[in-house]
Design a protein around this motif. Structure first.
Motif, PDB file in Angstrom:
ATOM      1  N   ASP A   1       0.851  -1.182   0.000  1.00  0.00           N
ATOM      2  CA  ASP A   1       0.000   0.000   0.000  1.00  0.00           C
ATOM      3  C   ASP A   1       0.892   1.239   0.000  1.00  0.00           C
ATOM      4  O   ASP A   1       2.041   1.202   0.474  1.00  0.00           O
ATOM      5  CB  ASP A   1      -0.909   0.005   1.227  1.00  0.00           C
ATOM      6  CG  ASP A   1      -1.943  -1.114   1.188  1.00  0.00           C
ATOM      7  OD1 ASP A   1      -2.417  -1.437   0.081  1.00  0.00           O
ATOM      8  OD2 ASP A   1      -2.268  -1.658   2.257  1.00  0.00           O
TER       9      ASP A   1
ATOM     10  N   LEU B   1      -3.412   5.566  -0.704  1.00  0.00           N
ATOM     11  CA  LEU B   1      -4.480   5.468   0.285  1.00  0.00           C
ATOM     12  C   LEU B   1      -4.579   6.733   1.125  1.00  0.00           C
ATOM     13  O   LEU B   1      -5.639   7.037   1.668  1.00  0.00           O
ATOM     14  CB  LEU B   1      -4.244   4.263   1.196  1.00  0.00           C
ATOM     15  CG  LEU B   1      -4.336   2.885   0.533  1.00  0.00           C
ATOM     16  CD1 LEU B   1      -4.103   1.789   1.556  1.00  0.00           C
ATOM     17  CD2 LEU B   1      -5.682   2.689  -0.151  1.00  0.00           C
ATOM     18  N   HIS B   2      -3.465   7.451   1.265  1.00  0.00           N
ATOM     19  CA  HIS B   2      -3.452   8.717   1.990  1.00  0.00           C
ATOM     20  C   HIS B   2      -2.430   9.637   1.341  1.00  0.00           C
ATOM     21  O   HIS B   2      -1.492   9.182   0.662  1.00  0.00           O
ATOM     22  CB  HIS B   2      -3.100   8.520   3.464  1.00  0.00           C
ATOM     23  CG  HIS B   2      -4.293   8.419   4.367  1.00  0.00           C
ATOM     24  ND1 HIS B   2      -5.311   9.348   4.379  1.00  0.00           N
ATOM     25  CD2 HIS B   2      -4.620   7.492   5.307  1.00  0.00           C
ATOM     26  CE1 HIS B   2      -6.210   8.998   5.278  1.00  0.00           C
ATOM     27  NE2 HIS B   2      -5.824   7.867   5.846  1.00  0.00           N
TER      28      HIS B   2
ATOM     29  N   TYR C   1      -5.081   3.618   9.111  1.00  0.00           N
ATOM     30  CA  TYR C   1      -4.690   2.568   8.171  1.00  0.00           C
ATOM     31  C   TYR C   1      -4.600   1.210   8.879  1.00  0.00           C
ATOM     32  O   TYR C   1      -5.068   0.196   8.353  1.00  0.00           O
ATOM     33  CB  TYR C   1      -3.349   2.928   7.544  1.00  0.00           C
ATOM     34  CG  TYR C   1      -2.724   1.817   6.738  1.00  0.00           C
ATOM     35  CD1 TYR C   1      -3.251   1.434   5.507  1.00  0.00           C
ATOM     36  CD2 TYR C   1      -1.600   1.141   7.204  1.00  0.00           C
ATOM     37  CE1 TYR C   1      -2.680   0.405   4.765  1.00  0.00           C
ATOM     38  CE2 TYR C   1      -1.021   0.125   6.474  1.00  0.00           C
ATOM     39  CZ  TYR C   1      -1.560  -0.241   5.258  1.00  0.00           C
ATOM     40  OH  TYR C   1      -0.992  -1.255   4.536  1.00  0.00           O
TER      41      TYR C   1
ATOM     42  N   LEU D   1     -11.064   4.012   6.516  1.00  0.00           N
ATOM     43  CA  LEU D   1      -9.835   4.604   5.994  1.00  0.00           C
ATOM     44  C   LEU D   1      -9.926   6.108   5.883  1.00  0.00           C
ATOM     45  O   LEU D   1      -8.948   6.820   6.101  1.00  0.00           O
ATOM     46  CB  LEU D   1      -9.529   4.007   4.612  1.00  0.00           C
ATOM     47  CG  LEU D   1      -8.150   4.333   4.038  1.00  0.00           C
ATOM     48  CD1 LEU D   1      -7.056   3.840   4.969  1.00  0.00           C
ATOM     49  CD2 LEU D   1      -7.999   3.701   2.662  1.00  0.00           C
TER      50      LEU D   1
ATOM     51  N   TRP E   1      -8.007  -0.039   9.440  1.00  0.00           N
ATOM     52  CA  TRP E   1      -8.583  -0.458   8.164  1.00  0.00           C
ATOM     53  C   TRP E   1      -8.094  -1.858   7.778  1.00  0.00           C
ATOM     54  O   TRP E   1      -8.885  -2.707   7.374  1.00  0.00           O
ATOM     55  CB  TRP E   1      -8.199   0.557   7.098  1.00  0.00           C
ATOM     56  CG  TRP E   1      -8.595   0.196   5.704  1.00  0.00           C
ATOM     57  CD1 TRP E   1      -9.836   0.298   5.141  1.00  0.00           C
ATOM     58  CD2 TRP E   1      -7.734  -0.314   4.669  1.00  0.00           C
ATOM     59  NE1 TRP E   1      -9.799  -0.099   3.823  1.00  0.00           N
ATOM     60  CE2 TRP E   1      -8.529  -0.485   3.503  1.00  0.00           C
ATOM     61  CE3 TRP E   1      -6.379  -0.621   4.611  1.00  0.00           C
ATOM     62  CZ2 TRP E   1      -7.996  -0.964   2.311  1.00  0.00           C
ATOM     63  CZ3 TRP E   1      -5.850  -1.101   3.424  1.00  0.00           C
ATOM     64  CH2 TRP E   1      -6.661  -1.261   2.290  1.00  0.00           C
TER      65      TRP E   1
END
Length: 225
Positions: A78, A100-101, A119, A144, A122
């Motif tokens: 990720d 994801l961020h 995270y 998330l 999640w």
């Protein structure tokens, strides 16, 4: 443990972020890289679960690194972008590339901790089965990227962002008048929002004493802890 690779062109920042990662329950920093080429090589060798990726690297953009990582065989890590790059186009490309961020420097350790904790939570909610129903998908997306709480009455989100951006752009302690001029809001509005930020711990207030007159209030974003 969530095995994490830190990628940043500044070795001091990379070392700091490694220390940050190792402070967090459930995380382990397995390495750091200062270039895009080293990042791709370490992803192949170390097989981390998560990569904290800067955009500004000396040999290639972090966006290109992310694209290259997405061509590697599974399992792929990720991606979190941790960078000073804040233009909207870069953010859009990063998100389209699977980030994801996207965490904008500078930030406090508390912000870093909270993003990685989201995270971690999640990942813990990922179903063990190969299929997920709509309720599961909705729950995972909410875990998330939780919806932030509404600001208190009299505090509007867009204006709050203007004041925070002005503080960041002034790059140091500033008065309410200076922040008002930078953000385009009135001094009274700037002062009200600054007081809110002080109450929530995002801004610190100090006094500057001159040779004459009353002391001046100076405001500064809380530094990295």
């Amino acid at each position: 443990m969530i095995r994490t690779l830190v990628v940043d062109d500044d070795f001091r920042v990379a070392r700091l972020h490694v220390e940050y990662v190792d402070k967090l329950a459930g995380f382990e920093a397995v390495g750091s890289a200062l270039t895009g080429a080293a990042a791709i090589e370490q992803v192949q060798q170390l097989r981390p679960d998560l990569v904290l990726l800067d955009v500004y690297l000396p040999d290639r953009s972090g966006l290109e690194v992310a694209k290259a990582i997405r061509t590697l065989p599974e399992p792929q890590p990720d991606l979190f972008f941790v960078t000073a790059a804040r233009d909207v186009q870069t953010v859009r490309i990063a998100i389209r590339g699977g980030a994801l961020h996207y965490l904008v420097k500078p930030f406090t350790f508390a912000t870093f901790r909270d993003k990685l904790a989201q995270y971690r939570d999640w990942r813990a909610q990922l179903p063990v089965t190969a299929q997920a129903d709509q309720a599961t998908v909705d729950r995972l997306l909410g875990a998330l990227r939780p919806v932030p709480p509404d600001p208190p009455k009299g505090v509007a989100g867009p204006t709050l962002e203007l004041v925070v951006t002005a503080l960041r752009d002034l790059d140091g302690a500033a008065s309410a008048s200076e922040i008002a001029a930078e953000s385009g809001v009135s001094r009274a509005t700037a002062r009200r929002y600054l007081e809110h930020l002080v109450e929530t711990g995002q801004v610190e207030r100090r006094m500057r004493y001159g040779t004459t007159g009353r002391p001046e209030h100076r405001f500064r974003l809380v530094a990295d802890a």
